[in-house]
Design a protein around this motif. Sequence first.
Motif, PDB file in Angstrom:
ATOM      1  N   GLY A  56      27.911 -77.163  47.012  1.00  0.00           N
ATOM      2  CA  GLY A  56      27.154 -75.910  46.985  1.00  0.00           C
ATOM      3  C   GLY A  56      25.851 -75.970  46.203  1.00  0.00           C
ATOM      4  N   THR A  57      25.428 -77.162  45.749  1.00  0.00           N
ATOM      5  CA  THR A  57      24.191 -77.224  44.960  1.00  0.00           C
ATOM      6  C   THR A  57      22.981 -77.532  45.849  1.00  0.00           C
ATOM      7  OG1 THR A  57      24.513 -79.577  44.444  1.00  0.00           O
ATOM      8  CG2 THR A  57      25.411 -77.976  42.876  1.00  0.00           C
ATOM      9  N   ASP A  58      21.787 -77.143  45.326  1.00  0.00           N
ATOM     10  CA  ASP A  58      20.517 -77.386  46.029  1.00  0.00           C
ATOM     11  C   ASP A  58      19.836 -78.649  45.524  1.00  0.00           C
ATOM     12  OD1 ASP A  58      20.652 -74.612  47.097  1.00  0.00           O
ATOM     13  OD2 ASP A  58      20.263 -74.094  44.991  1.00  0.00           O
ATOM     14  N   PRO A  80      22.999 -82.713  51.285  1.00  0.00           N
ATOM     15  CA  PRO A  80      21.832 -82.135  51.963  1.00  0.00           C
ATOM     16  C   PRO A  80      20.698 -81.717  51.026  1.00  0.00           C
ATOM     17  CG  PRO A  80      23.547 -80.478  51.738  1.00  0.00           C
ATOM     18  CD  PRO A  80      24.085 -81.745  51.111  1.00  0.00           C
ATOM     19  N   GLY A  81      20.922 -81.739  49.691  1.00  0.00           N
ATOM     20  CA  GLY A  81      19.915 -81.188  48.764  1.00  0.00           C
ATOM     21  C   GLY A  81      18.875 -82.205  48.314  1.00  0.00           C
ATOM     22  N   VAL A  82      18.048 -81.751  47.360  1.00  0.00           N
ATOM     23  CA  VAL A  82      17.023 -82.612  46.753  1.00  0.00           C
ATOM     24  C   VAL A  82      17.687 -83.475  45.682  1.00  0.00           C
ATOM     25  CG1 VAL A  82      14.817 -82.626  45.502  1.00  0.00           C
ATOM     26  CG2 VAL A  82      15.346 -80.742  47.086  1.00  0.00           C
ATOM     27  N   ARG A 100      15.374 -87.062  50.920  1.00  0.00           N
ATOM     28  CA  ARG A 100      14.977 -85.986  49.995  1.00  0.00           C
ATOM     29  C   ARG A 100      15.023 -86.440  48.533  1.00  0.00           C
ATOM     30  NH1 ARG A 100      17.185 -80.148  51.382  1.00  0.00           N
ATOM     31  NH2 ARG A 100      15.277 -79.663  50.249  1.00  0.00           N
ATOM     32  N   PHE A 101      14.686 -87.705  48.302  1.00  0.00           N
ATOM     33  CA  PHE A 101      14.679 -88.219  46.936  1.00  0.00           C
ATOM     34  C   PHE A 101      13.276 -88.126  46.336  1.00  0.00           C
ATOM     35  CE2 PHE A 101      14.163 -91.603  43.767  1.00  0.00           C
ATOM     36  CZ  PHE A 101      15.232 -91.327  42.935  1.00  0.00           C
ATOM     37  N   ASP A 141      10.066 -80.347  48.263  1.00  0.00           N
ATOM     38  CA  ASP A 141      11.107 -80.867  47.365  1.00  0.00           C
ATOM     39  C   ASP A 141      10.502 -81.211  46.001  1.00  0.00           C
ATOM     40  OD1 ASP A 141      12.884 -80.565  49.403  1.00  0.00           O
ATOM     41  OD2 ASP A 141      12.954 -82.697  49.943  1.00  0.00           O
ATOM     42  N   TRP A 142       9.340 -81.838  46.034  1.00  0.00           N
ATOM     43  CA  TRP A 142       8.645 -82.184  44.791  1.00  0.00           C
ATOM     44  C   TRP A 142       8.360 -80.905  43.986  1.00  0.00           C
ATOM     45  CZ3 TRP A 142       4.347 -81.419  41.836  1.00  0.00           C
ATOM     46  CH2 TRP A 142       4.006 -82.422  40.908  1.00  0.00           C
TER      47      TRP A 142
END
Lengths: 316, 316
Positions: A56-58, A80-82, A100-101, A141-142
Amino acid sequence: MHIAIVGLGLIGGSLLRALTAAGHTVVGYDSDPATRDQASAAGLRVADSVPAALTGTDVAVLAVPLPALPAVLAELTGYPGVVTDVTSVKGPVRDLAPPRFVGGHPMAGKETSGFAATDATLFDGCAWVLCLEPGETALPDWLTLATLFTGLGARVVPLTATEHDRVVAQVSHVPHLSAAALAGRLHDNPPAATLAAGSFRDGTRVAATRAELIAAMCGGNAVAVREELDHLLAELQDLRARLDAPDPVAALIPVLRPAVELRRAWPPAPGTPVEVAADISVLLGLGRTGGWITAVSESGRKVTAIVPRVRETANR
Amino acid sequence: MHIAIVGLGLIGGSLLRALTAAGHTVVGYDSDPATRDQASAAGLRVADSVPAALTGTDVAVLAVPLPALPAVLAELTGYPGVVTDVTSVKGPVRDLAPPRFVGGHPMAGKETSGFAATDATLFDGCAWVLCLEPGETALPDWLTLATLFTGLGARVVPLTATEHDRVVAQVSHVPHLSAAALAGRLHDNPPAATLAAGSFRDGTRVAATRAELIAAMCGGNAVAVREELDHLLAELQDLRARLDAPDPVAALIPVLRPAVELRRAWPPAPGTPVEVAADISVLLGLGRTGGWITAVSESGRKVTAIVPRVRETANR
């Protein structure tokens, strides 16, 4: 925001405290059960596994040392998050990077380490490099990470991984090697240790760092450290040649003076904040001229940028 | 004893205060009338000329910078007492030396200078080299000065001028050059100044010294500085070669470890005081093994010597 932090040492644990205090929903995980217990006892949210922490985290912050990173990244498959990290060398991490790194490096060391040393104010005023690779980094994302970390008082510096690694070679890794080389010279001259005072003490202070840690920093950034060490060797060779001049004092002054001026002008004084476009080339231009950002606008279209101003010095 | 001090800057002025407080009859002189007035106003005895200061004294301390020394020495022609100086390079001074000269160097720098910065306790615990040249130095004169300065709490270190100059090249002059070389590298990389933190700050601190002063120290000791710089360059070249190894981390550890151990064992811990013969070769043997003396016996036949003991360290 909902954030997971994997690794609760000095940086990860301090981040868990700071982001929680800033009102985010943050859950931490550490592979050491005793560390998890310490964090729980401090009233922080702690999960029992990496997947449980990520749920559940972004955003996921990987606050583990470089050798532990591949194993943790394997547990992130499908996340799926950053994702960001906090290790001190960015090139090798970029090669491992998941989708998304955004590589990160908060310049917030302390003599101590471990959860017991954590501090919610550790990042207030600290420089925090967030890597920005043209054609590779997703700017939103940055900006998500820049918003989070500027919210803790950090000065976020946009640089590519290659630029970051060159800078830390210059201002941290090579200074560790020169401190070790100076300290190592004590071995064959006993009165040297007796007569050594302030210039030796400060010039060699970081040579008391664990040998394995200095080797890991420098060896993990070998290409950039070698290049920077070559520059230092060239400067020292030039100074050495001037000692051979008929008047060595007169020969040394012109090369010493700019170095003295640069040291006296350090640290750079912050200039007036300005709003600039949140654009990859604008941000990288800012970082390359020594600037940093202190905020991201609500819309994500602008950032508040600080460019250092030239400090006046006198050769007293 | 009756003592003259020529030059009332930080070292000379502090010595005037300290020796007066220790009960000696001390008269100071400075070429600057304002400095003489300051010393008089502080309740100290001040003469109006070098000859007036010297009259009736047993010891003359020349506390002027190296370039001013020849002119002051010219005024000492025919002086019957013991003469010493406090400059930081001893080879060039030895070439100028009058009869009954014993070169000295108290390692008692401060950020500040001038009579306003003087302090009667400046020499308490400081290392003070007194040069001892076999076949040249009169041992009773050396012991007279050693008695005076150990009486102020100084740790008197017996070394030849050549040995002294090699040690200060190693622990002070070359560290100034390496600090300047590190600081000078800021010029072509603006983000370096922004990301620089503790290791840069300490490793370059003495690069904020006046360029003319660094040049005078290093250029005035050019032979020893060049030799020591060659040793440092060799150590850095070795570290550089190890960065090329297939496993640079593993290659660096064995050379970093002894340097880390040496830095952690510094400063040396004093051993138990022992009485030894006041003999030139015994005293030089003491100085060469990193020892110092803390007192001279009433008879002048023995000294109280301290030899550093090896400090146990762990590579934590």
